[in-house]
Design a protein around this motif. Structure first.
Motif, PDB file in Angstrom:
ATOM      1  N   LEU A 145       0.857  -1.188   0.000  1.00 32.67           N
ATOM      2  CA  LEU A 145       0.000   0.000   0.000  1.00 32.67           C
ATOM      3  C   LEU A 145       0.887   1.229   0.000  1.00 32.67           C
ATOM      4  O   LEU A 145       1.831   1.313   0.786  1.00 32.67           O
ATOM      5  N   ASP A 146       0.600   2.186  -0.890  1.00 30.75           N
ATOM      6  CA  ASP A 146       1.352   3.440  -0.813  1.00 30.75           C
ATOM      7  C   ASP A 146       0.648   4.369   0.166  1.00 30.75           C
ATOM      8  O   ASP A 146      -0.354   4.006   0.803  1.00 30.75           O
ATOM      9  N   ALA A 147       1.160   5.595   0.310  1.00 32.58           N
ATOM     10  CA  ALA A 147       0.640   6.534   1.307  1.00 32.58           C
ATOM     11  C   ALA A 147      -0.778   6.984   1.008  1.00 32.58           C
ATOM     12  O   ALA A 147      -1.453   7.540   1.879  1.00 32.58           O
ATOM     13  N   LEU A 148      -1.255   6.740  -0.214  1.00 29.89           N
ATOM     14  CA  LEU A 148      -2.628   7.094  -0.572  1.00 29.89           C
ATOM     15  C   LEU A 148      -3.570   5.901  -0.479  1.00 29.89           C
ATOM     16  O   LEU A 148      -4.748   6.000  -0.822  1.00 29.89           O
ATOM     17  N   GLY A 149      -3.022   4.771  -0.037  1.00 29.59           N
ATOM     18  CA  GLY A 149      -3.865   3.581   0.092  1.00 29.59           C
ATOM     19  C   GLY A 149      -4.053   2.814  -1.191  1.00 29.59           C
ATOM     20  O   GLY A 149      -4.970   1.990  -1.289  1.00 29.59           O
ATOM     21  N   VAL A 150      -3.203   3.033  -2.171  1.00 32.22           N
ATOM     22  CA  VAL A 150      -3.307   2.324  -3.448  1.00 32.22           C
ATOM     23  C   VAL A 150      -2.511   1.015  -3.373  1.00 32.22           C
ATOM     24  O   VAL A 150      -1.305   1.038  -3.138  1.00 32.22           O
ATOM     25  N   PRO A 151      -3.169  -0.138  -3.537  1.00 34.09           N
ATOM     26  CA  PRO A 151      -2.423  -1.403  -3.593  1.00 34.09           C
ATOM     27  C   PRO A 151      -1.742  -1.531  -4.953  1.00 34.09           C
ATOM     28  O   PRO A 151      -2.368  -1.334  -5.989  1.00 34.09           O
ATOM     29  N   PHE A 152      -0.454  -1.884  -4.954  1.00 35.53           N
ATOM     30  CA  PHE A 152       0.250  -1.793  -6.235  1.00 35.53           C
ATOM     31  C   PHE A 152       1.270  -2.878  -6.513  1.00 35.53           C
ATOM     32  O   PHE A 152       1.801  -2.959  -7.609  1.00 35.53           O
ATOM     33  N   ARG A 153       1.602  -3.714  -5.564  1.00 36.79           N
ATOM     34  CA  ARG A 153       2.561  -4.769  -5.858  1.00 36.79           C
ATOM     35  C   ARG A 153       2.274  -5.964  -4.968  1.00 36.79           C
ATOM     36  O   ARG A 153       1.547  -5.856  -3.977  1.00 36.79           O
ATOM     37  N   GLU A 154       2.852  -7.113  -5.322  1.00 40.10           N
ATOM     38  CA  GLU A 154       2.627  -8.332  -4.563  1.00 40.10           C
ATOM     39  C   GLU A 154       3.901  -8.740  -3.822  1.00 40.10           C
ATOM     40  O   GLU A 154       5.014  -8.502  -4.295  1.00 40.10           O
ATOM     41  N   TYR A 155       3.698  -9.351  -2.657  1.00 37.92           N
ATOM     42  CA  TYR A 155       4.797  -9.912  -1.884  1.00 37.92           C
ATOM     43  C   TYR A 155       4.478 -11.380  -1.588  1.00 37.92           C
ATOM     44  O   TYR A 155       3.336 -11.702  -1.234  1.00 37.92           O
ATOM     45  N   PRO A 156       5.461 -12.269  -1.689  1.00 39.58           N
ATOM     46  CA  PRO A 156       5.207 -13.673  -1.326  1.00 39.58           C
ATOM     47  C   PRO A 156       4.915 -13.824   0.166  1.00 39.58           C
ATOM     48  O   PRO A 156       4.187 -14.706   0.596  1.00 39.58           O
ATOM     49  N   ARG A 157       5.508 -12.915   0.965  1.00 37.99           N
ATOM     50  CA  ARG A 157       5.253 -12.868   2.403  1.00 37.99           C
ATOM     51  C   ARG A 157       5.448 -11.422   2.854  1.00 37.99           C
ATOM     52  O   ARG A 157       6.179 -10.665   2.193  1.00 37.99           O
ATOM     53  N   PRO A 158       4.823 -11.008   3.945  1.00 32.81           N
ATOM     54  CA  PRO A 158       4.945  -9.607   4.360  1.00 32.81           C
ATOM     55  C   PRO A 158       6.372  -9.269   4.778  1.00 32.81           C
ATOM     56  O   PRO A 158       6.973  -9.988   5.573  1.00 32.81           O
ATOM     57  N   PRO A 159       6.953  -8.195   4.219  1.00 31.37           N
ATOM     58  CA  PRO A 159       8.307  -7.785   4.602  1.00 31.37           C
ATOM     59  C   PRO A 159       8.351  -7.390   6.081  1.00 31.37           C
ATOM     60  O   PRO A 159       7.399  -6.809   6.611  1.00 31.37           O
ATOM     61  N   GLY A 160       9.455  -7.697   6.729  1.00 32.63           N
ATOM     62  CA  GLY A 160       9.578  -7.393   8.150  1.00 32.63           C
ATOM     63  C   GLY A 160       9.644  -5.916   8.469  1.00 32.63           C
ATOM     64  O   GLY A 160       9.383  -5.515   9.606  1.00 32.63           O
TER      65      GLY A 160
END
Length: 253
Positions: A145-160
């Motif tokens: 999520l960017d600062a405007l709440g736009v979902p824009f990329r995928e992660y295989p797992r949440p970054p720490g």
């Protein structure tokens, strides 16, 4: 003697008349050339313009041969150029830069894009990608999520290093945008303490701290002040829960 003098006078008058005619002819020619040179200059200008137009619009030398991408990190240069669909082989002067820009801007990862011509044969695409401030699980996939709440990329797992946003089933896009604003406003000291952000609606946002404590945050309004108040509360009071939804009247319990 008189006859000789008369002949000399006639000869002098003849020479004078000849010089007068020559001066008149030169003046006439100068006037004609003064008018003619503007016509010649105009014809030369038109010829040069036509030559230049042909060169720009039809010469292979000024057709698109290269597409250069700058600024891509999340995306690959190939992904950007494929989305741009720049017509390679078309004259550089006639490429619709606005359409190219629009196609690249439609990529979710792109925050802004600039498209320019680089003579003689290149279109340059400069992108600024979105920066993730948090991650949220959407349809089973972790998305940035960017600062405007736009979902824009995928992660295989949440970054720490990124807070997680847990959205309830009834949370709408505007609620995600509010949560993103909350996360983006957090100072690093507070963000390091946050395990995840829970969001139900735009004014029902809470923080789950890594220590197991919870914080009622409310909406993103006055988030910087809320963060400042919360840090002071955490330092002054050991409690299971905190409420900074009204930063002028915080509570700890």
């Amino acid at each position: 003697m008189a006859e000789q003098a008369s002949e000399q006078q006639d000869e002098a008058r003849s020479k004078q008349e000849q010089r007068t005619r020559q001066r008149f002819a030169r003046r006439q020619w100068a006037r004609r050339w003064g008018a003619l040179r503007y016509v010649v200059a105009l014809l030369v200008a038109v010829l040069l313009a036509l030559t230049g137009a042909w060169f720009v619009l039809f010469s292979d030398y000024l057709s698109v041969q290269h597409v250069k991408v700058q600024g891509a990190d999340i995306l690959t240069d190939r992904q950007v150029s494929d989305a741009a669909k720049v017509p390679v082989g078309e004259q550089l002067a006639t490429v619709d830069l606005a359409r190219v820009r629009s196609r690249v801007a439609a990529l979710a990862e792109v925050k802004s894009v600039d498209v320019t011509r680089e003579w003689p044969d290149t279109v340059r695409i400069t992108v600024v990608e979105r920066t993730a401030v948090a991650v949220v699980k959407i349809a089973g996939t972790w998305r940035g999520l960017d600062a405007l709440g736009v979902p824009f990329r995928e992660y295989p797992r949440p970054p720490g290093d990124l807070p997680r946003v847990h959205a309830s089933s009834n949370a709408q896009g505007d609620a995600l945008a509010e949560a993103a604003l909350v996360v983006a406003s957090m100072p690093a000291e507070l963000a390091a303490k946050v395990d995840h952000v829970e969001v139900e609606t735009i004014d029902r946002i809470s923080l789950a701290l890594r220590s197991g404590r919870s914080v009622q945050w409310g909406s993103s309004e006055e988030s910087e002040l809320k963060a400042e108040v919360l840090l002071k509360l955490l330092a002054a009071h050991k409690a299971d829960s905190y409420d900074v939804s009204v930063p002028g009247n915080p509570t700890a319990g």
